[in-house]
Structures are given as C-alpha cells and as structure tokens.
Design a protein around this motif. Structure first.
Motif, PDB file in Angstrom:
ATOM      1  N   SER A  32       6.907 -88.732  54.749  1.00  0.00           N
ATOM      2  CA  SER A  32       6.385 -87.812  54.204  1.00  0.00           C
ATOM      3  C   SER A  32       6.255 -87.891  52.626  1.00  0.00           C
ATOM      4  N   GLY A  33       7.139 -88.923  52.113  1.00  0.00           N
ATOM      5  CA  GLY A  33       6.898 -89.329  50.839  1.00  0.00           C
ATOM      6  C   GLY A  33       7.575 -88.404  49.656  1.00  0.00           C
ATOM      7  N   GLN A  34       8.486 -87.729  50.077  1.00  0.00           N
ATOM      8  CA  GLN A  34       9.201 -86.584  49.060  1.00  0.00           C
ATOM      9  C   GLN A  34      10.098 -87.150  48.083  1.00  0.00           C
ATOM     10  N   ARG A  35      10.075 -86.900  46.822  1.00  0.00           N
ATOM     11  CA  ARG A  35      11.049 -86.865  46.038  1.00  0.00           C
ATOM     12  C   ARG A  35      11.773 -88.225  45.806  1.00  0.00           C
ATOM     13  N   LEU A  36      12.235 -89.005  46.394  1.00  0.00           N
ATOM     14  CA  LEU A  36      12.954 -90.485  46.245  1.00  0.00           C
ATOM     15  C   LEU A  36      12.001 -91.445  46.767  1.00  0.00           C
ATOM     16  N   GLN A  37      12.021 -92.523  45.786  1.00  0.00           N
ATOM     17  CA  GLN A  37      11.133 -93.660  46.217  1.00  0.00           C
ATOM     18  C   GLN A  37      11.845 -94.788  46.000  1.00  0.00           C
ATOM     19  N   GLN A  38      11.937 -95.571  47.348  1.00  0.00           N
ATOM     20  CA  GLN A  38      12.382 -96.867  47.317  1.00  0.00           C
ATOM     21  C   GLN A  38      11.456 -97.761  47.666  1.00  0.00           C
ATOM     22  N   ASP A  39      10.854 -98.557  46.735  1.00  0.00           N
ATOM     23  CA  ASP A  39       9.720 -99.630  46.919  1.00  0.00           C
ATOM     24  C   ASP A  39      10.006-100.765  47.396  1.00  0.00           C
ATOM     25  N   GLN A  40      11.435-100.834  47.229  1.00  0.00           N
ATOM     26  CA  GLN A  40      11.895-102.364  47.966  1.00  0.00           C
ATOM     27  C   GLN A  40      12.038-102.334  49.353  1.00  0.00           C
ATOM     28  N   ILE A  41      11.206-102.844  50.060  1.00  0.00           N
ATOM     29  CA  ILE A  41      11.521-102.859  51.622  1.00  0.00           C
ATOM     30  C   ILE A  41      12.769-103.388  52.144  1.00  0.00           C
ATOM     31  N   THR A  42      12.858-104.900  51.533  1.00  0.00           N
ATOM     32  CA  THR A  42      14.001-105.621  51.774  1.00  0.00           C
ATOM     33  C   THR A  42      14.500-106.260  50.682  1.00  0.00           C
ATOM     34  N   LYS A  43      15.741-106.865  50.607  1.00  0.00           N
ATOM     35  CA  LYS A  43      16.247-107.834  49.657  1.00  0.00           C
ATOM     36  C   LYS A  43      16.944-108.942  50.504  1.00  0.00           C
ATOM     37  N   THR A  44      16.791-110.349  50.224  1.00  0.00           N
ATOM     38  CA  THR A  44      17.337-111.364  50.780  1.00  0.00           C
ATOM     39  C   THR A  44      18.104-112.123  49.864  1.00  0.00           C
ATOM     40  N   LYS A  45      19.516-112.128  50.115  1.00  0.00           N
ATOM     41  CA  LYS A  45      20.150-112.917  49.257  1.00  0.00           C
ATOM     42  C   LYS A  45      21.355-113.839  49.992  1.00  0.00           C
ATOM     43  N   VAL A  57      13.599 -90.975  41.123  1.00  0.00           N
ATOM     44  CA  VAL A  57      13.622 -89.792  41.505  1.00  0.00           C
ATOM     45  C   VAL A  57      12.478 -89.037  40.616  1.00  0.00           C
ATOM     46  N   THR A  58      11.537 -88.212  41.751  1.00  0.00           N
ATOM     47  CA  THR A  58      10.301 -87.753  41.327  1.00  0.00           C
ATOM     48  C   THR A  58      10.762 -86.173  41.035  1.00  0.00           C
ATOM     49  N   GLY A  59      11.617 -85.532  41.675  1.00  0.00           N
ATOM     50  CA  GLY A  59      11.982 -84.326  41.650  1.00  0.00           C
ATOM     51  C   GLY A  59      13.252 -83.997  40.986  1.00  0.00           C
ATOM     52  N   VAL A  60      13.629 -82.743  41.192  1.00  0.00           N
ATOM     53  CA  VAL A  60      15.001 -82.311  40.669  1.00  0.00           C
ATOM     54  C   VAL A  60      16.053 -82.431  41.630  1.00  0.00           C
ATOM     55  N   CYS A  61      17.119 -83.050  41.459  1.00  0.00           N
ATOM     56  CA  CYS A  61      18.336 -83.099  42.431  1.00  0.00           C
ATOM     57  C   CYS A  61      19.324 -82.197  41.846  1.00  0.00           C
ATOM     58  N   TRP A  62      19.901 -81.605  42.881  1.00  0.00           N
ATOM     59  CA  TRP A  62      20.897 -80.568  42.557  1.00  0.00           C
ATOM     60  C   TRP A  62      22.028 -81.426  41.684  1.00  0.00           C
ATOM     61  N   GLY A  63      22.779 -80.881  40.934  1.00  0.00           N
ATOM     62  CA  GLY A  63      23.642 -81.509  40.020  1.00  0.00           C
ATOM     63  C   GLY A  63      23.307 -82.723  39.413  1.00  0.00           C
ATOM     64  N   ASN A  64      22.074 -83.141  39.267  1.00  0.00           N
ATOM     65  CA  ASN A  64      21.303 -84.343  38.607  1.00  0.00           C
ATOM     66  C   ASN A  64      22.276 -85.685  39.380  1.00  0.00           C
ATOM     67  N   THR A  65      22.437 -85.584  40.838  1.00  0.00           N
ATOM     68  CA  THR A  65      23.283 -86.515  41.152  1.00  0.00           C
ATOM     69  C   THR A  65      22.526 -87.142  42.263  1.00  0.00           C
ATOM     70  N   VAL A  66      22.642 -88.574  42.400  1.00  0.00           N
ATOM     71  CA  VAL A  66      22.038 -89.091  43.674  1.00  0.00           C
ATOM     72  C   VAL A  66      22.831 -89.968  44.362  1.00  0.00           C
ATOM     73  N   ASP A 109      15.277 -90.942  35.382  1.00  0.00           N
ATOM     74  CA  ASP A 109      14.693 -90.782  36.605  1.00  0.00           C
ATOM     75  C   ASP A 109      14.913 -91.635  37.701  1.00  0.00           C
ATOM     76  N   SER A 110      15.889 -92.450  37.526  1.00  0.00           N
ATOM     77  CA  SER A 110      16.257 -93.104  38.705  1.00  0.00           C
ATOM     78  C   SER A 110      17.893 -93.722  38.898  1.00  0.00           C
ATOM     79  N   SER A 111      18.169 -94.157  39.797  1.00  0.00           N
ATOM     80  CA  SER A 111      19.479 -94.777  39.953  1.00  0.00           C
ATOM     81  C   SER A 111      19.610 -95.927  40.596  1.00  0.00           C
ATOM     82  N   GLU A 112      20.351 -96.950  40.138  1.00  0.00           N
ATOM     83  CA  GLU A 112      20.492 -98.184  40.836  1.00  0.00           C
ATOM     84  C   GLU A 112      21.936 -98.620  41.430  1.00  0.00           C
ATOM     85  N   LEU A 113      22.066 -99.032  42.685  1.00  0.00           N
ATOM     86  CA  LEU A 113      22.983 -99.424  43.408  1.00  0.00           C
ATOM     87  C   LEU A 113      23.389-100.858  43.408  1.00  0.00           C
ATOM     88  N   LYS A 114      24.620-101.324  43.111  1.00  0.00           N
ATOM     89  CA  LYS A 114      24.922-102.652  42.433  1.00  0.00           C
ATOM     90  C   LYS A 114      26.047-103.266  43.687  1.00  0.00           C
TER      91      LYS A 114
END
Length: 325
Positions: A32-45, A57-66, A109-114
């Motif tokens: 449905s394409g709601q709120r959270l957008q992950q444009d990267q389909i795959t990663k090869t490493k 993040v395009t909406g409001v997350c509770w507690g400003n937390t992802v 407006d975004s979060s990055e996992l490393k």
C-alpha cells in the motif's frame, strides 16, 4: 509465536501474533506504500565489508522511534534494535543473537541501520517499522534483502512489447526482466500524457499481473485500447544496479494488430539486435493456460482447507465424547 508490545501509553496491553500473520500484514502494508519507504531492493556485499540500510519516514512515528527487524529465510522475523529519529540513540534487542553487530543513526525524517563488517550469517531481509500514532498499528517498510557473496551485480536485460487483438477493446503491455543478479526487481508502470507529464498508472485504470520465477520477473498490464492511442506507457525496472525506463510505443488506430513482431530494447551477447517473434494466438494460449493453472491451484487449496477443517471438527467431536464404557 512472535510477540510485540504496544507503545508505553498502552503498556497494559500486549499483542501476540502468529509469525505468518505478521509477515502477511508486512507485505500488505508494503504494497500500500504507507509511511515507510525503503528504496533499496537489495544490497550485495562480500564478507568483512560494511553495509547500511535506509528507511525514509513520511508520517509520524509514535515516540519518534523507528524499529529494525531481520527476517532470515526459514526463521521467524525478529527485532534487532530501535532508533530515535534525529539522534544517534538506539537500543539493541537483547533477545536477538546478532544484535551486537548492528548500530543505527537517526535523521529528522529517516533512519539508517548499519553493519560495520558483514558475515554470511547476516544474509537476510531487513525491514524498518514504526507504530502509527493515529491507528496504533505497527507499520512496516517494503524491506531490503542483503546478499553476502563475492558475485558481482548484473544489470537486468529487459524486453517490452505490446499486443492486441482486433476484436478486443484492450491492449496488453508486457515487461520482462531477466538474467540479473540479484534476481529481485521492482517493476512499475507509468503513463505519459500529451503534455509530457508522467505518473503511476492508477490501479483502477488497468489490471496488473506479476509473475516471478527463478532468474526472471514478468509484469503485464491490460489497458483500454483507446487510452493507448492517447497516452504513452513506460515500464520502470528497479534493481540494485539502477532504475531503467522503457517506453512502450504509442498505439495508432491504423496499426495492424493481427500479428506483432516487437523488437527488444536491448542487444544480445553477439551485439546483434534481438527480435522477439510473438503472435496473438500464442499469447492467448499462454494466458489461458496460466489462468487455468491458477484457478485449478486455488480449487485444490480450497479443497485442502475444507478437508483439514472437517478433520479437525471430527477429531474434536471424538475427543468430546470421551472413552466409551
């Protein structure tokens, strides 16, 4: 079982859901394409390299937390950590066996996992999620799949063509992606009007079907023939290599439609133009066979569900009687 807790304001409640239901709802929200957008389909490493996964993040997350989750094939989905937006603050989930490998950074407006040094065991699909403050539901992104391998990324070879029947009021547009690595692609259809403006083809405007099998993905959209005379349609193929756009030639009312011999928009290994021979009869036969297979499969599944339900009812009825005297 997978267990999730509500935000603090509903701390007296808990939500326990079967893993299969969670994964189903995950893909439903992603579609449905709601709120959270992950444009990267795959990663090869390859091993020991670093990798990161982004989530807008395009909406409001509770507690400003992802929240970040990991789904390893054949295992239940598990939470890795949660990250506060616009900060470097994150908290690892102590129940996750690999949590120490991960960190996270939050922007406004975004979060990055490393992962600073990937291992084979990190091969999985990674989903971001957040609690919707208005509906109190855990919303998921579409996910990014990590491949830990020494293989190189290969660009998809794409074929696009149009087919129609003189006796039909619709045109069928097809887009085939093949011979790529990783073999995951995201195909979408766009429409260009007379003024050059482009937009996604509304779902209500044409019936869309996607078929995936190892090494290739085919997308087909059925459009009213009159609309193909007025507008140009574009197939967009998203892949880790890049996003490619392919125009479908605009149909004309005097274009013969009894036979079609479209040309592919790429060249083969011999660098000679590759021509795809295609007839309406073969296309209709293939579609009929495919639809018949789908209907037959659905009927078998319904019969299996009915038999299982009947067996369970009989089993409980026998147990309810107790031992005979």
């Amino acid at each position: 079982m997978c267990s999730f807790s509500f935000p603090k304001f509903l701390s007296t409640y808990s939500l326990n859901m079967d893993c299969d239901i969670i994964i189903f709802s995950l893909f439903l929200v992603a579609a449905s394409g709601q709120r959270l957008q992950q444009d990267q389909i795959t990663k090869t490493k390859s091993e020991k390299n670093s990798v990161s996964f982004s989530c807008k993040v395009t909406g409001v997350c509770w507690g400003n937390t992802v929240h970040w989750y990991q789904k390893v094939e054949g295992k239940p989905i598990t939470r890795i950590l949660y990250n506060v937006l616009n900060s470097n603050s994150f908290t690892r989930d102590t129940t996750h066996p690999q949590a120490a490998y991960f960190s996270a950074v939050g922007k406004s407006d975004s979060s990055e996992l490393k992962i600073p040094s990937v291992k084979n065991s990190n091969s999985a699909t990674y989903y971001c999620a957040c609690w919707d403050s208005s509906t109190v539901r855990l919303q998921f992104g579409s996910g990014t799949t990590l491949y830990v391998t020494d293989n190189t990324v290969q660009k998809p070879k794409v074929t696009v063509y149009s087919a129609s029947n003189p006796e039909s009021n619709v045109n069928t547009l097809l887009c085939l992606a093949r011979d790529m690595f990783p073999d995951l692609v995201r195909i979408s259809w766009k429409i260009e009007d007379a003024n050059g403006g482009r937009m996604e083809v509304p779902k209500a405007e044409g019936e869309q079907l996607v078929q995936r099998k190892e090494g290739q993905t085919t997308s087909m959209i059925i459009i009213d023939k009159e609309k193909t005379y007025r507008n140009k349609y574009i197939c967009s193929v998203g892949h880790e290599w890049d996003v490619q756009h392919f125009d479908i030639p605009k149909a004309t009312e005097d274009t013969p439609t009894t036979k079609s011999t479209p040309t592919c928009p790429f060249k083969n290994d011999t660098q000679e133009p590759l021509t795809l021979q295609f007839t309406e009869d073969s296309f209709q036969s293939t579609c009929s066979l495919y639809l018949a297979s789908v209907v037959y499969t659905v009927m078998i599944l319904k019969s299996m569900v009915y038999c299982c339900g009947l067996s369970l009812l009989l089993h409980h009825r026998i147990l309810g009687r107790g031992p005979s005297t």
